[in-house]
Motif scaffolding. Structure first.
Motif, PDB file in Angstrom:
ATOM      1  N   SER A 220       0.841  -1.230  -0.018  1.00 39.46           N
ATOM      2  CA  SER A 220      -0.026  -0.082  -0.084  1.00 39.46           C
ATOM      3  C   SER A 220       0.904   1.303   0.122  1.00 39.46           C
ATOM      4  CB  SER A 220      -0.894   0.074   1.410  1.00 39.46           C
ATOM      5  OG  SER A 220      -1.579  -1.186   1.266  1.00 39.46           O
ATOM      6  N   VAL A 221       0.468   2.179  -0.750  1.00 32.94           N
ATOM      7  CA  VAL A 221       1.181   3.575  -0.759  1.00 32.94           C
ATOM      8  C   VAL A 221       0.141   4.552  -0.425  1.00 32.94           C
ATOM      9  CG1 VAL A 221       2.206   5.412  -2.320  1.00 32.94           C
ATOM     10  CG2 VAL A 221       2.619   2.863  -2.741  1.00 32.94           C
ATOM     11  N   VAL A 222       0.607   5.137   0.827  1.00 25.08           N
ATOM     12  CA  VAL A 222      -0.359   5.957   1.734  1.00 25.08           C
ATOM     13  C   VAL A 222       0.102   7.311   1.714  1.00 25.08           C
ATOM     14  CG1 VAL A 222      -1.547   6.424   3.754  1.00 25.08           C
ATOM     15  CG2 VAL A 222      -1.056   3.955   3.090  1.00 25.08           C
ATOM     16  N   HIS A 223      -0.741   8.458   1.379  1.00 23.82           N
ATOM     17  CA  HIS A 223      -0.207   9.729   1.360  1.00 23.82           C
ATOM     18  C   HIS A 223      -1.077  10.183   2.710  1.00 23.82           C
ATOM     19  CE1 HIS A 223       1.814   9.743  -2.307  1.00 23.82           C
ATOM     20  NE2 HIS A 223       2.031  11.015  -2.054  1.00 23.82           N
ATOM     21  N   PHE A 224      -0.449  10.992   3.738  1.00 30.68           N
ATOM     22  CA  PHE A 224      -0.944  11.380   4.887  1.00 30.68           C
ATOM     23  C   PHE A 224      -0.591  12.860   4.909  1.00 30.68           C
ATOM     24  CE2 PHE A 224      -0.598  12.905   9.292  1.00 30.68           C
ATOM     25  CZ  PHE A 224      -1.564  12.250   9.841  1.00 30.68           C
ATOM     26  N   SER A 225      -1.679  13.758   5.081  1.00 27.41           N
ATOM     27  CA  SER A 225      -1.406  15.283   4.933  1.00 27.41           C
ATOM     28  C   SER A 225      -2.180  15.835   6.364  1.00 27.41           C
ATOM     29  CB  SER A 225      -2.202  15.796   3.706  1.00 27.41           C
ATOM     30  OG  SER A 225      -1.835  17.200   3.735  1.00 27.41           O
ATOM     31  N   GLY A 314      -5.082   9.505   1.634  1.00 27.84           N
ATOM     32  CA  GLY A 314      -5.103   8.661   0.324  1.00 27.84           C
ATOM     33  C   GLY A 314      -4.488   7.557   0.171  1.00 27.84           C
ATOM     34  N   VAL A 315      -4.892   6.317  -0.320  1.00 25.98           N
ATOM     35  CA  VAL A 315      -4.369   5.229  -0.374  1.00 25.98           C
ATOM     36  C   VAL A 315      -4.500   4.482  -1.883  1.00 25.98           C
ATOM     37  CG1 VAL A 315      -4.291   2.835   0.601  1.00 25.98           C
ATOM     38  CG2 VAL A 315      -4.925   4.918   2.207  1.00 25.98           C
ATOM     39  N   SER A 316      -3.392   4.061  -2.389  1.00 22.75           N
ATOM     40  CA  SER A 316      -3.585   3.041  -3.600  1.00 22.75           C
ATOM     41  C   SER A 316      -2.898   1.938  -3.288  1.00 22.75           C
ATOM     42  CB  SER A 316      -2.678   3.774  -4.718  1.00 22.75           C
ATOM     43  OG  SER A 316      -1.519   4.036  -4.522  1.00 22.75           O
ATOM     44  N   PHE A 317      -3.079   0.972  -3.968  1.00 22.19           N
ATOM     45  CA  PHE A 317      -2.863  -0.755  -3.685  1.00 22.19           C
ATOM     46  C   PHE A 317      -1.823  -1.103  -4.953  1.00 22.19           C
ATOM     47  CE2 PHE A 317      -6.596  -0.158  -1.124  1.00 22.19           C
ATOM     48  CZ  PHE A 317      -6.090  -0.587   0.278  1.00 22.19           C
ATOM     49  N   TYR A 318      -0.741  -1.704  -4.554  1.00 23.70           N
ATOM     50  CA  TYR A 318      -0.160  -2.839  -5.538  1.00 23.70           C
ATOM     51  C   TYR A 318      -0.230  -4.296  -5.291  1.00 23.70           C
ATOM     52  CZ  TYR A 318       4.046  -5.196  -7.381  1.00 23.70           C
ATOM     53  OH  TYR A 318       4.671  -6.261  -8.087  1.00 23.70           O
ATOM     54  N   PRO A 319      -0.755  -4.915  -6.329  1.00 24.27           N
ATOM     55  CA  PRO A 319      -0.673  -4.536  -7.807  1.00 24.27           C
ATOM     56  C   PRO A 319      -1.843  -4.351  -8.407  1.00 24.27           C
ATOM     57  CG  PRO A 319      -0.983  -6.999  -7.740  1.00 24.27           C
ATOM     58  CD  PRO A 319      -0.946  -6.354  -6.172  1.00 24.27           C
ATOM     59  N   ARG A 330       1.116   8.456  -7.523  1.00 24.61           N
ATOM     60  CA  ARG A 330       0.149   9.562  -8.337  1.00 24.61           C
ATOM     61  C   ARG A 330      -1.381   9.423  -7.931  1.00 24.61           C
ATOM     62  NH1 ARG A 330      -2.243   8.960 -12.676  1.00 24.61           N
ATOM     63  NH2 ARG A 330      -0.942   7.305 -13.648  1.00 24.61           N
ATOM     64  N   LYS A 331      -1.675   8.087  -7.997  1.00 21.36           N
ATOM     65  CA  LYS A 331      -2.877   7.729  -7.602  1.00 21.36           C
ATOM     66  C   LYS A 331      -3.310   7.935  -6.026  1.00 21.36           C
ATOM     67  CE  LYS A 331      -3.435   4.550 -11.718  1.00 21.36           C
ATOM     68  NZ  LYS A 331      -3.603   3.322 -12.139  1.00 21.36           N
ATOM     69  N   SER A 332      -2.443   7.685  -5.113  1.00 19.92           N
ATOM     70  CA  SER A 332      -2.470   7.457  -3.750  1.00 19.92           C
ATOM     71  C   SER A 332      -2.760   9.280  -3.305  1.00 19.92           C
ATOM     72  CB  SER A 332      -1.335   7.365  -2.965  1.00 19.92           C
ATOM     73  OG  SER A 332      -1.400   7.603  -1.887  1.00 19.92           O
ATOM     74  N   TYR A 347     -10.273   9.488   5.160  1.00 21.92           N
ATOM     75  CA  TYR A 347      -9.296   8.820   4.209  1.00 21.92           C
ATOM     76  C   TYR A 347     -10.177   8.328   3.079  1.00 21.92           C
ATOM     77  CZ  TYR A 347     -11.376   4.383   5.998  1.00 21.92           C
ATOM     78  OH  TYR A 347     -12.109   3.256   6.556  1.00 21.92           O
ATOM     79  N   LYS A 348      -9.448   8.076   2.069  1.00 23.76           N
ATOM     80  CA  LYS A 348      -9.956   7.654   0.584  1.00 23.76           C
ATOM     81  C   LYS A 348      -9.390   6.574  -0.097  1.00 23.76           C
ATOM     82  CE  LYS A 348     -13.346  11.552  -0.478  1.00 23.76           C
ATOM     83  NZ  LYS A 348     -14.491  10.607  -0.492  1.00 23.76           N
ATOM     84  N   PHE A 349      -9.751   5.672  -0.710  1.00 21.69           N
ATOM     85  CA  PHE A 349      -9.088   4.693  -1.438  1.00 21.69           C
ATOM     86  C   PHE A 349      -9.231   5.192  -3.055  1.00 21.69           C
ATOM     87  CE2 PHE A 349      -9.610   0.797   1.661  1.00 21.69           C
ATOM     88  CZ  PHE A 349      -8.836   1.423   2.585  1.00 21.69           C
TER      89      PHE A 349
END
Length: 620
Positions: A220-225, A314-319, A330-332, A347-349
């Motif tokens: 998981s790639v997580v952006h925290f602001s 914001g969260v994005s998932f590999y793969p 970028r998607k996260s 939060y949002k996926f």
């Protein structure tokens, strides 16, 4: 600047492995330790001074304007009597520091208790920091020159003020850019100086290492602001905002597991890469993000000061969402942007729809930047009608945007975009200037006094030039203050009620009318009527819309109108769309109608034709 210099000498001492790293300042007859590293075994501290003229290393550096390298003063006949030998310092390397005009400021130097030949890498490091310090000195010099110039320009006409401010901004941006370009040291490229965390560019290497290991199947790639860090900085100062950011970084480090990597993306945002041996685990990540939000929803204490922060994730998932780190990042980040826009402190996926929406938003923001220069913005006017005389007594000013690419853009869409990008300040000036100019023209042409209501956003309320701008325009067009009404919603008071009250009191002092818009929909509307100098309130259109079908709406409208009358406030019924609604609010005591039943928003020419040309009978 001093904090930056302190960080510099501490870093030099650490990298060079010496007990003393100093920035020395030259005075008329002595040298002063201006900044000293914080090593416990350093014999130097800020404020220590030594007289000139008896063989100081730094005095020689300044006189010769070149580097000085003393490997061992004990074996060097020139330096055997050097005063620094008294505190055990036998090796020295120093470089001169000068003001922009070439006048000596002092030196930057290192000293050691043992004989030492300083390496080329260390010499290069000191040279880089010397340039950085001299750039700082140049800023001080430029600021002083600018301050002197401003004093000389005080007597010039007000039109020059804007040009000087622009010159100042351009100058500071140029200086900032030059300083940023000079700080290219490897250690600063890889690590954040405030939090000590790796910078974002280091995470891609971590991610690639994880994807090559067979044991990790989901990442998981997580952006925290920290979404309100700018508010904290504006209200409590830059130093406090840096401490908040550092504390948040420490809490994040303790919160994440061993299979996670944390880095800084920007002043407000962090990125976390989390790996697991299990398949895609959205439910587990949802629980993790929820706990993270709850953790930071609590008040944190910085220097014993309680501070509240708001966050977005914001969260994005590999793969599933991508195969490479930059795509997932970028998607996260896109998911984070959507979370920030919704202001839900959650939060949002990522989902594919977000990219298209974000792309549309970026396109709109780009096109909006040139809208004023392309003459795409215009003003419409919707009449205010007195419920007793049924005459037009004023109008609300409404902005419109037509773009050849986007077509007619709803204000609901582009005003929010303008607020987030900061363009609302310039657009607000456009509205004020053109609306008051139009009002002055109508007053002269039709010899009628009626007022205009102009909406002000929370962002505009923070503009320190707003009051002066409004007063200047009123004086320029010879318009009494009571013919301008400023409309505000509850959002204008949420973040900084004290500042908002100060601005509203100043507007009230100039005789400008104040109106609370969307009354009845907020949490604290009644307290605002008590604490702020409002002249009128607008019943939210949602109550008016349901008058025919909802007894509750009728009771609410009755209560609001009665309350306004008791407080001697003018009551505007907004969104009146049929005769039943108009009759009902008038009977209950509303003062002013506004809505499509009375008149739609139209441009200045149509407004004058329909409502301002003298008539023997009321229009409605």
């Amino acid at each position: 600047m001093l904090m930056s210099w302190q960080t510099t000498v501490d870093l030099i001492a650490k990298v060079a492995k010496v007990p003393a790293s100093l920035i020395m300042k030259l005075h008329a007859d002595e040298m002063e330790v201006f900044v000293a590293n914080n090593n416990t075994d350093s014999p130097y501290s800020p404020g220590m001074k030594d007289k000139l003229g008896h063989g100081l290393y730094c005095e020689s550096v300044i006189e010769q304007q070149t580097e000085l390298h003393v490997e061992n003063a004990l074996t060097d006949t020139r330096w055997r009597q050097n005063p620094d030998l008294a505190v055990g310092m036998i090796s020295y390397y120093g470089l001169p520091l000068n003001w922009p005009n070439g006048e000596a400021f002092g030196t930057i130097c290192v000293l050691d208790k043992k004989a030492k030949g300083y390496s080329a890498d260390l010499v290069m490091l000191l040279e880089c920091f010397r340039k950085n310090v001299e750039s700082n000195l140049e800023i001080l010099d430029q600021k002083e020159k600018l301050a002197q110039a401003n004093l000389q320009l005080e007597t010039r006409i007000a039109q020059r003020t804007f040009e000087l401010e622009k010159l100042n901004n351009d100058l500071m941006q140029e200086i900032d850019s030059r300083i940023a370009a000079e700080k290219l040291l490897d250690i600063q490229q890889r690590f954040d100086t405030v939090t000590g965390l790796p910078k974002f560019n280091q995470l891609e290497t971590m991610f690639n290492q994880l994807t090559t290991k067979n044991e990790f199947t989901s990442i998981s790639v997580v952006h925290f602001s920290i979404t309100n860090l700018k508010v904290i900085q504006d209200g409590l100062g830059y130093d406090m905002s840096e401490k908040v950011r550092n504390l948040v970084a420490q809490k994040l480090q303790r919160f994440i597991t061993n299979n996670a990597y944390l880095a800084t993306v920007s002043e407000t945002t962090f990125c976390i890469v989390i790996s697991t041996k299990k398949q895609l685990y959205a439910d587990k990540m949802a629980a993790f993000c929820s706990r993270l939000c709850q953790h930071f929803a609590q008040v944190i204490h910085v220097d014993d000061f309680p501070a509240s922060i708001t966050t977005a994730i914001g969260v994005s998932f590999y793969p599933n969402d991508g195969s490479c780190f930059m795509e997932l990042s970028r998607k996260s980040s896109a998911a984070l942007s959507h979370c920030e826009i919704s202001n839900n402190n959650g939060y949002k996926f990522f989902n594919p729809k977000m990219e298209s929406e974000l792309s549309n938003r970026i396109q709109m923001e780009s096109l909006l930047r040139g809208a004023l220069s392309r003459d795409e913005l215009s003003l419409n006017y919707q009449p205010f009608v007195d419920t007793q005389s049924q005459n037009v007594i004023g109008a609300e000013v409404l902005i419109r945007w037509y773009n050849p690419t986007l077509g007619q853009v709803s204000p609901v869409d582009f005003i929010e975009n303008a607020e987030q990008s900061g363009q609302i300040i310039e657009i607000g000036y456009f509205v004020l200037r053109n609306a008051l100019k139009q009002l002055a023209y109508w007053r002269e042409l039709y010899n009628r006094d009626f007022y205009l209501a102009i909406n002000i956003s929370p962002v505009q309320l923070k503009d320190s030039y707003l009051i002066d701008k409004i007063v200047q325009l009123l004086e320029l067009y010879k318009i009494p203050g009571n013919l301008l009404e400023i409309e505000l919603t509850e959002n204008a008071f949420i973040h900084d009620a004290t500042h908002a009250q100060e601005i509203l009191n100043k507007l009230h002092h100039h005789g400008i009318r104040l109106s609370l818009d969307d009354f009845g929909t907020g949490y604290s509307s009644l307290s605002y009527l008590q604490n702020y100098p409002f002249n009128s309130v607008k019943i939210d259109r949602s109550f008016i819309r349901n008058l025919e079908t909802s007894e509750q709406s009728r009771q609410l409208v009755n209560t609001i109108i009665a309350m306004a009358n008791n407080l001697q406030l003018s009551l505007v019924a907004e969104g009146v769309e049929n005769q039943f609604q108009a009759d009902f609010v008038a009977k209950q005591g509303a003062n002013i109608w506004q809505g499509y039943h009375l008149g739609k928003p139209v441009d200045a020419n149509d407004f004058a034709q329909q409502y301002l040309i003298p008539s023997m009978t009321p229009l409605f």
